[in-house]
Design a protein around this motif. Structure first.
Motif, PDB file in Angstrom:
ATOM      1  N   ALA A   1       1.709  50.434 -35.784  1.00  0.00           N
ATOM      2  CA  ALA A   1       2.170  51.468 -36.708  1.00  0.00           C
ATOM      3  C   ALA A   1       1.179  52.617 -36.691  1.00  0.00           C
ATOM      4  O   ALA A   1      -0.028  52.415 -36.882  1.00  0.00           O
TER       5      ALA A   1
ATOM      6  N   ALA B   1       9.703  50.595 -41.504  1.00  0.00           N
ATOM      7  CA  ALA B   1       8.624  51.476 -41.963  1.00  0.00           C
ATOM      8  C   ALA B   1       9.239  52.739 -42.552  1.00  0.00           C
ATOM      9  O   ALA B   1      10.101  53.375 -41.919  1.00  0.00           O
TER      10      ALA B   1
ATOM     11  N   ILE C   1       3.890  56.692 -42.076  1.00  0.00           N
ATOM     12  CA  ILE C   1       4.005  56.103 -40.741  1.00  0.00           C
ATOM     13  C   ILE C   1       4.885  57.002 -39.878  1.00  0.00           C
ATOM     14  O   ILE C   1       6.030  57.293 -40.231  1.00  0.00           O
TER      15      ILE C   1
ATOM     16  N   LEU D   1       5.364  49.422 -44.991  1.00  0.00           N
ATOM     17  CA  LEU D   1       5.872  48.643 -43.864  1.00  0.00           C
ATOM     18  C   LEU D   1       6.323  47.297 -44.412  1.00  0.00           C
ATOM     19  O   LEU D   1       5.582  46.624 -45.142  1.00  0.00           O
TER      20      LEU D   1
END
Length: 637
Positions: free
Chosen positions: A187, A151, A175, A156
């Motif tokens: 996340a 991430a 994130i 991601l």
């Protein structure tokens, strides 16, 4: 019976002007002078004057538990045949715990963790590039295929080491935290925590409302920290507040689990603490008791940035100053040891595998980033529960770029590691390819003394058929790194008693640098070293011993027939010489005929009187034997 006691007529030691004074010839042709006192020679065929070399070695008794090189006669030796004690020593000198025999000064790109051998580490490669200023987060997982999530910013991805797959994780902002329950990813951004399975799309699972988010899957539940508050969640994402810090500026940074508790670290300003949350087992399903108890306080100005527990006993603590190892006691409290690794860039992440902690090394490997490795199976000091406990460590994987190492993880179910470098991307350890080169520097070999040494030979042991290359150089106190010899690939010989042509003069210490090179035909093989040895001799100026017979009579005659002296002279001169001897200081010894002089100490003397003087004590005296030992080079008079 009472005795008669009188004070000493002269001091037992100390410096005086007369001790260092010289004598100038005048009317009498004296042969020698000691400390300014002139003497005539008593040399005859039966009373020779001798010059000899002083013994430089002394007999020693080896009282160490393990017999070693100090028990051998001849050369001064220092050798090493294992490196599992890790880095960090300055001098390769014997100690009560024999750490010098297993430790070294520093290393880059080499693996010291197999007993009896030094090899190259595996290399890394950049799997996912990212030049942004966002901190990357990596987390290993497996669905039968080993993978890791990465991430960074608002993206991601999942990576198998060969294929990268973008994931629609559900959020749209940066994130801030990433965790997993083994199957699903979680996340978090400043809006919510999003949950998804494997490479699948994620959906909002629970709200956050802040960028200060910490996640941790511990004790079979997801813990969420939002600013200064700690929440426990259920399977549906419903949060239950378990703790609110009294200081609203406090920020929680990490979670870890103990044997019967959950730990949460955080800080406010310059103060940082670790809190313990005990499980309440009164119900059918264990839950956390409300309220956290402080279990560890960090030194002022040192902030906990990351934390990982391992094997139910150890706690890895990454701080703004480096890395510490702690242990969990029977009460579930943390006892942490001294700063094991110093890194003022801070340690943002820790992972564990086998018996090792893998620790973020921001710009910590020759100025570039990668990982440190800490061996929990090799304790160097203290007991496991002692605050003074220390563990073996060394630098490990390299990215060969600069930047903050923001996250580290295991790659799926393998022994390979993965880490993220801010502004660079995600790096994965190779399954078999070794580093192209690596080196190890020994501690400074000085044989426990500051006296200069003459280093004469070096030996380095390698396998009989070498894959890759091994190079040996020496580093002297001036900092010069001089190559001595290189063993080429396929060689069937080892470096045995190679003459050291440098340094040219005696030095206080010498340091070896061993460089390993990868095989030219097989990237999974490389140079290997199983041990080294240095041979040296004392390098101090060798001392000489003069044994002289001197006339010590009331009346004496020099070689020209000139008489000197008078009644009572012998006793006065003898007592004056004894005072000179008793001081124990250095004196000047002059050979007045050769016009040279030496700085000496009087080791011993004796006065011999062969016959008793007559009733009138006519010409009382005898021969004074002196043994003089030089302590400095010749001084021209």
């Amino acid at each position: 019976m009472a005795g008669i006691v009188s004070r000493l007529p002269f001091p037992l030691s100390g410096r005086t002007a007369s001790a260092s004074s010289s004598y100038a010839l005048a009317d009498v042709a004296y042969d020698y002078a000691i400390g300014g006192m002139p003497w005539l020679s008593a040399i005859t065929d039966d009373r020779p004057m001798t010059r000899a070399g002083a013994e430089i070695r002394k007999d020693q008794v080896d009282q160490q538990q393990i017999p070693g090189e100090q028990s051998l006669a001849g050369w001064w030796l220092r050798s090493q045949s294992t490196f599992v004690g890790g880095a960090g020593i300055l001098y390769q000198d014997p100690s009560t715990d024999n750490q010098y025999a297993i430790r070294f000064a520093e290393s880059v790109g080499v693996n010291p963790w197999t007993n009896g051998t030094l090899t190259l580490l595996r290399s890394t490669s950049q799997r996912i590039g990212d030049a942004s200023a966002n901190r990357g987060l990596v987390l290993g997982w497996s669905d039968g295929t080993d993978r890791f999530w990465y991430a960074v910013g608002t993206a991601l991805k999942s990576d198998t080491g060969s294929v990268t797959t973008p994931i629609t994780w559900g959020g749209a902002n940066t994130i801030r935290a990433l965790a997993s329950d083994g199957t699903n990813y979680f996340a978090a951004d400043n809006v919510a925590v999003y949950k998804g399975a494997g490479n699948g799309a994620g959906t909002s699972w629970t709200t956050t409302g802040t960028a200060n988010v910490a996640l941790g899957w511990v004790k079979g539940r997801m813990m969420v920290a939002l600013n200064h508050e700690v929440y426990e969640t259920d399977s549906l994402g419903t949060k239950t507040k378990r703790f609110t810090h009294l200081n609203p500026s406090f920020v929680f940074t990490a979670f870890a689990e103990g044997t019967n508790a959950i730990f949460a670290s955080g800080y406010a300003g310059a103060q940082s603490s670790i809190y313990k949350f005990v499980l309440d087992t009164s119900g059918n399903v264990p839950t956390l008791a409300s309220g956290g108890v402080q279990t560890a306080q960090l030194p002022l100005g040192e902030i906990v940035l990351s934390m990982t527990t391992y094997l139910g006993s150890f706690v890895g603590i990454g701080t703004s100053r480096g890395f510490r190892v702690g242990t969990i006691d029977d009460n579930g409290d943390i006892q942490y040891g001294p700063l094991l690794i110093s890194n003022l860039n801070g340690v943002q992440s820790i992972a564990a595998y086998d018996r090792f902690f893998f620790v973020a090394a921001t710009n910590g490997i020759d100025g570039q980033s990668g990982l440190y490795r800490v061996d929990l199976g090799q304790q160097l000091a203290g007991s496991e529960v002692s605050p003074a406990a220390r563990w073996a460590y060394a630098t490990d994987l390299q990215a060969k770029v600069t930047g903050e190492v923001s996250s580290v993880t295991n790659f799926g179910n393998t022994d390979r590691m993965c880490f993220a470098v801010t502004g660079q991307g995600a790096y994965l350890e190779s399954a078999s390819t070794l580093e192209n080169t690596g080196y190890l520097k020994t501690g400074r070999v000085r044989f426990n003394t500051l006296e200069p040494k003459l280093f004469k030979f070096v030996s380095v042991k390698t396998p009989l058929s070498l894959s890759g290359t091994v190079g040996v150089s020496v580093i002297d106190p001036g900092g010069a790194d001089t190559s001595i010899v290189t063993i080429s690939e396929g060689s069937s010989t080892t470096i045995e008693n190679v003459v050291l042509t440098t340094p040219m003069t005696a030095v206080e210490w010498l340091q070896l640098k061993v460089t390993l090179g990868r095989s030219a035909g097989n990237t999974s093989k490389g140079g290997e070293v199983t041990g080294w040895q240095l041979k040296a001799m004392p390098g101090s100026v060798r001392q000489r011993v003069f044994t002289l017979p001197l006339l010590c009579f009331d009346i004496e005659k020099d070689r020209t027939g000139q008489k000197v002296g008078g009644e009572g002279r012998t006793l006065a001169r003898l007592e004056a010489f004894e005072q000179l001897f008793a001081r124990g200081d250095s004196v000047v010894f002059q050979d007045l005929q050769s016009d040279v002089s030496y700085l000496v100490v009087i080791d011993t003397y004796r006065f011999e009187q062969k016959a008793a003087p007559g009733n009138n004590r006519s010409n009382y005296g005898g021969v004074l034997w002196v043994e003089l030992r030089t302590i400095a080079d010749v001084i021209t008079a």
